[in-house]
Design an enzyme around this catalytic site. Structure first.
Site, PDB file in Angstrom:
ATOM      1  N   GLY A  67      11.151   4.341   9.441  1.00 58.56           N
ATOM      2  CA  GLY A  67      11.925   3.116   9.687  1.00 58.56           C
ATOM      3  C   GLY A  67      13.256   3.154   8.972  1.00 58.56           C
ATOM      4  CB  VAL A 123       4.730   5.253  11.581  1.00 54.23           C
ATOM      5  CG1 VAL A 123       6.035   5.884  11.135  1.00 54.23           C
ATOM      6  CG2 VAL A 123       4.860   3.738  11.718  1.00 54.23           C
ATOM      7  CG  ASN A 133      11.460   1.128   4.995  1.00 55.17           C
ATOM      8  OD1 ASN A 133      11.600   0.145   4.262  1.00 55.17           O
ATOM      9  ND2 ASN A 133      12.032   1.186   6.206  1.00 55.17           N
ATOM     10  CE1 TYR A 162       4.982  -7.167   6.418  1.00 56.85           C
ATOM     11  CE2 TYR A 162       4.793  -8.579   4.495  1.00 56.85           C
ATOM     12  CZ  TYR A 162       5.481  -7.619   5.207  1.00 56.85           C
ATOM     13  OH  TYR A 162       6.653  -7.109   4.708  1.00 56.85           O
ATOM     14  CB  ALA A 176      -0.902  -4.233   6.167  1.00 56.21           C
ATOM     15  CE  LYS A 177       4.573  -4.334   3.968  1.00 54.71           C
ATOM     16  NZ  LYS A 177       5.243  -3.042   4.223  1.00 54.71           N
ATOM     17  CB  ILE A 223      15.076  -7.998   1.483  1.00 56.41           C
ATOM     18  CG1 ILE A 223      14.255  -7.725   0.203  1.00 56.41           C
ATOM     19  CG2 ILE A 223      16.298  -7.081   1.575  1.00 56.41           C
ATOM     20  CD1 ILE A 223      14.966  -7.958  -1.119  1.00 56.41           C
TER      21      ILE A 223
END
Ligand code: NDP
Length: 242
Positions: free
Chosen positions: A8, A60, A88, A153, A156-157, A186
């Site tokens: 990414g 990916v 990433n 999410y 996953a993280k 961000i």
């Protein structure tokens, strides 16, 4: 040549990391899935600054495509080494758990978590042979504290954070470090639907972060000087409580 592979790497945080690692002297492999224009733009920025960049398009989440592309790259670069891997690539597809569809769960787990396994195991082989490597995983505040609407999410993280700690211990003796960087909010395409003005009130620094502010930390972890840091998660979140 000494290469860094950034999954990414075409846009957002991945682009900033590609540029940072290029400035540090690494040739850069920019992976992406579909945004050819953004990937070419990143390559151009790096070349304009005198760096080396190559594009490597693959999904990916597709383990066969990951193997094929990385093996072809290695065959075509017998003299070169990928010594830095930045996992990433990521997506978010938020929904409250009671409304979450199978594909929202599966897409996010496949892109953010399974991709780590597919890509890292292939790159790890040559790092072990060369007895040097830096694996840097981009995780999230969401994987540390959990965020409502992001069970997929956050799962996953948090999964990658566990994998970071386990793999760090497996490969430390081979001079390979494995660390995670956990951004808060961000500015990127991923957060463009969020209202910075209302959310910044809870961020002590008082604003969203810039992709370059994440890239700086990734760059540091890639240095020789960071060789005694492994299995660590470094937050880049403007002081947001974790
Ligand atoms: P962007 O949406 O700006 O960019 C996502 C990147 O991932 C693009 O380069 C995209 O490629 C690539 N990508 C997505 N799916 C795949 C896939 N299946 N195969 C290959 N590449 C893929 O995201 P950010 O820059 O904001 O996020 C980067 C990382 O940082 C992610 O892991 C994200 O979870 C994490 N993060 C971001 C935060 C933020 O506030 N922005 C906060 C915390 C963590 P293409 O251009 O081809 O679409």
């Amino acid at each position: 040549m000494n290469y860094a592979l950034i999954t990414g790497g075409s846009r957002g945080i991945g682009r900033a990391i590609s540029i940072e690692l290029s400035k540090m002297g690494f040739a850069v492999i920019i992976n992406f899935i579909s945004n050819e224009a953004a990937a070419h733009e990143t390559k151009q920025i790096i070349e304009n600054q005198g760096g080396n960049a190559e594009l490597l398009k693959f999904d990916v989440t597709d383990k066969i495509a990951v193997d094929k592309n990385i093996e072809t790259w290695i065959t075509n670069h017998p003299e070169d080494t990928i010594s830095i891997l930045v996992n990433n690539a990521g997506i978010r597809q938020d929904a409250l758990m009671i409304f979450m569809q199978d594909e929202q769960w599966e897409n996010v787990i496949n892109t953010n978590l399974n991709s780590f396994f597919y890509v890292t195991r292939r790159i790890l082989k040559s790092m072990i042979t060369k007895r040097f490597g830096r694996i840097i995983n981009i995780v999230s505040l969401s994987g540390i504290k959990g965020l409502p609407g992001q069970t997929n999410y956050s799962t996953a993280k948090a999964g990658i954070i566990g994998a970071t700690k386990a793999l760090a211990q497996e490969v430390a003796s081979r001079k390979i470090t494995v660390n995670a960087v956990a951004p808060g909010f961000i500015i990127s395409d991923m957060t463009k639907d969020l209202d910075e003005n209302s959310l910044k009130a809870m961020i002590p620094v008082g604003r969203f972060g810039k992709p370059e502010e994440v890239a700086t930390v990734v760059g540091f972890l890639a240095t020789e000087g960071a060789s005694y840091i492994t299995g660590e998660v470094i937050s880049v979140n403007g002081g947001l409580y974790t």
